[in-house]
Each structure stands twice: as structure tokens, then as C-alpha cells.
Design a protein around this motif. Sequence first.
Motif, mmCIF file in Angstrom:
data_model
loop_
_atom_site.group_PDB
_atom_site.id
_atom_site.type_symbol
_atom_site.label_atom_id
_atom_site.label_comp_id
_atom_site.label_asym_id
_atom_site.label_seq_id
_atom_site.Cartn_x
_atom_site.Cartn_y
_atom_site.Cartn_z
ATOM 1 N N SER A 2 0.824 -1.202 0.000
ATOM 2 C CA SER A 2 0.000 0.000 0.000
ATOM 3 C C SER A 2 0.862 1.257 0.000
ATOM 4 N N THR A 3 0.325 2.291 -0.611
ATOM 5 C CA THR A 3 0.999 3.584 -0.600
ATOM 6 C C THR A 3 0.536 4.362 0.618
ATOM 7 N N ALA A 4 1.262 5.411 0.945
ATOM 8 C CA ALA A 4 0.882 6.221 2.108
ATOM 9 C C ALA A 4 -0.523 6.785 1.963
ATOM 10 N N ALA A 5 -0.925 7.093 0.731
ATOM 11 C CA ALA A 5 -2.256 7.661 0.509
ATOM 12 C C ALA A 5 -3.360 6.653 0.796
ATOM 13 N N THR A 6 -3.058 5.359 0.702
ATOM 14 C CA THR A 6 -4.092 4.347 0.919
ATOM 15 C C THR A 6 -4.089 3.797 2.344
ATOM 16 N N ILE A 7 -3.151 4.234 3.169
ATOM 17 C CA ILE A 7 -3.104 3.771 4.553
ATOM 18 C C ILE A 7 -4.057 4.633 5.377
ATOM 19 N N ALA A 8 -5.150 4.026 5.792
ATOM 20 C CA ALA A 8 -6.162 4.762 6.560
ATOM 21 C C ALA A 8 -5.741 4.882 8.019
ATOM 22 N N LYS A 9 -5.923 6.065 8.589
ATOM 23 C CA LYS A 9 -5.657 6.257 10.008
ATOM 24 C C LYS A 9 -6.846 5.819 10.844
ATOM 25 N N VAL A 10 -8.020 5.779 10.218
ATOM 26 C CA VAL A 10 -9.232 5.331 10.899
ATOM 27 C C VAL A 10 -10.067 4.518 9.914
ATOM 28 N N LEU A 11 -10.580 3.400 10.393
ATOM 29 C CA LEU A 11 -11.445 2.504 9.616
ATOM 30 C C LEU A 11 -12.697 2.212 10.431
ATOM 31 N N SER A 12 -13.689 1.631 9.790
ATOM 32 C CA SER A 12 -14.883 1.203 10.519
ATOM 33 C C SER A 12 -15.288 -0.186 10.059
ATOM 34 N N THR A 13 -15.920 -0.909 10.953
ATOM 35 C CA THR A 13 -16.416 -2.245 10.647
ATOM 36 C C THR A 13 -17.782 -2.124 9.971
ATOM 37 N N PRO A 14 -18.239 -3.194 9.320
ATOM 38 C CA PRO A 14 -19.592 -3.160 8.749
ATOM 39 C C PRO A 14 -20.669 -2.853 9.795
ATOM 40 N N ALA A 15 -20.503 -3.355 11.013
ATOM 41 C CA ALA A 15 -21.492 -3.071 12.074
ATOM 42 C C ALA A 15 -21.500 -1.581 12.406
ATOM 43 N N ALA A 16 -20.334 -0.964 12.467
ATOM 44 C CA ALA A 16 -20.268 0.481 12.721
ATOM 45 C C ALA A 16 -20.884 1.251 11.568
ATOM 46 N N ASP A 17 -20.606 0.826 10.344
ATOM 47 C CA ASP A 17 -21.189 1.494 9.178
ATOM 48 C C ASP A 17 -22.713 1.459 9.229
ATOM 49 N N ALA A 18 -23.264 0.317 9.628
ATOM 50 C CA ALA A 18 -24.728 0.181 9.713
ATOM 51 C C ALA A 18 -25.310 1.117 10.773
ATOM 52 N N LEU A 19 -24.649 1.224 11.923
ATOM 53 C CA LEU A 19 -25.141 2.120 12.971
ATOM 54 C C LEU A 19 -25.000 3.578 12.535
ATOM 55 N N ILE A 20 -23.916 3.906 11.874
ATOM 56 C CA ILE A 20 -23.748 5.272 11.363
ATOM 57 C C ILE A 20 -24.878 5.614 10.402
ATOM 58 N N GLU A 21 -25.209 4.696 9.517
ATOM 59 C CA GLU A 21 -26.290 4.962 8.556
ATOM 60 C C GLU A 21 -27.625 5.140 9.279
ATOM 61 N N ARG A 22 -27.883 4.313 10.293
ATOM 62 C CA ARG A 22 -29.126 4.439 11.064
ATOM 63 C C ARG A 22 -29.188 5.803 11.757
ATOM 64 N N LEU A 23 -28.079 6.235 12.335
ATOM 65 C CA LEU A 23 -28.041 7.545 12.999
ATOM 66 C C LEU A 23 -28.180 8.680 11.993
ATOM 67 N N ARG A 24 -27.595 8.522 10.828
ATOM 68 C CA ARG A 24 -27.703 9.546 9.781
ATOM 69 C C ARG A 24 -29.157 9.684 9.307
ATOM 70 N N GLU A 25 -29.866 8.559 9.216
ATOM 71 C CA GLU A 25 -31.280 8.608 8.823
ATOM 72 C C GLU A 25 -32.111 9.381 9.847
ATOM 73 N N LYS A 26 -31.773 9.252 11.122
ATOM 74 C CA LYS A 26 -32.506 9.941 12.189
ATOM 75 C C LYS A 26 -32.091 11.396 12.362
ATOM 76 N N HIS A 27 -30.790 11.689 12.212
ATOM 77 C CA HIS A 27 -30.250 12.987 12.620
ATOM 78 C C HIS A 27 -29.615 13.802 11.497
ATOM 79 N N GLY A 28 -29.549 13.253 10.298
ATOM 80 C CA GLY A 28 -28.861 13.944 9.205
ATOM 81 C C GLY A 28 -27.366 13.674 9.264
ATOM 82 N N PRO A 29 -26.565 14.503 8.587
ATOM 83 C CA PRO A 29 -25.117 14.279 8.551
ATOM 84 C C PRO A 29 -24.515 14.268 9.955
ATOM 85 N N VAL A 30 -23.565 13.359 10.170
ATOM 86 C CA VAL A 30 -22.921 13.215 11.473
ATOM 87 C C VAL A 30 -21.403 13.314 11.325
#
Length: 127
Positions: A2-30
Motif C-alpha cells: 500500500s501507498t501512504a495515501a491508501t493507509i487509513a488512520k481510521v477505519l470502521s467495521t460493517p457493524a459500525a457502518d450500519a449504525l452510522i447509517e441508522r443515525l444519519r437517517e434519524k439525525h442527518g449528517p454526522v
Amino acid sequence: MSTAATIAKVLSTPAADALIERLREKHGPVLFHQSGGCCDGSAPMCYPQGDFIVGDGDMKLGEIAGASFYMSRAQYEYWKHTQLIIDVVEGRGGMFSLDNGEGQRFLTRSRLFTDDEIERLQEAGRL
């Protein structure tokens, strides 16, 4: 490799992504801010985008599921050799975080960057 540009400092799991989407549906951008340990320990805190003011002392680590993720620069000095992995577990979220009352809460897991990743991040001025 991987190149430095592709090394993420923060990642999320599919479960976190699902909760983020649920919160976004309720509250808008987060957005997220990694708590430094006061009232809610060291939990990643999720806020409506307009309710949290990012200060000069904060830095953006990246995005997870389309949500910006910030941490204080001072705290980053301790964590800069670590990739944050935002996950979800059963339980109650931080008292000020949108995940409070959802039956699930965000949790920060981490792993140390490899020597190669650290070298690449340093060369790119990202560490």
C-alpha cells in the motif's frame, strides 16, 4: 504494497457502518470526535454535524462511512502510530453521543502500524 495515501488512520467495521447509517437517517449528517477520556472515557463520540464545533486543536484523521472523524492534536501525538478501528458492541453509548439509547455503542479498537506503514506515512508527511 500500500501507498501512504491508501493507509487509513481510521477505519470502521460493517457493524459500525450500519449504525452510522441508522443515525444519519434519524439525525442527518454526522461526525465523530475521539473522546479524550473525560465524561465518557475514550469512546468515539458521534454528533450531528452542526452540533460539534471542530477547533483549531483538532485534526481530521479521515472518514468512516462518509462521516468525518476528528481527534485532538495533543491526543493524536499519543496515537499517531496506531490505526483506529471503529466497531460496535452491545451497550449504552456515551451520554453526549448519538449512539446513546440505540442498544449499541461505538468502540475504538486499534492496531499499531507496521514499520513499513510508519515509514510510508512519514515519507508522505502524514505522521
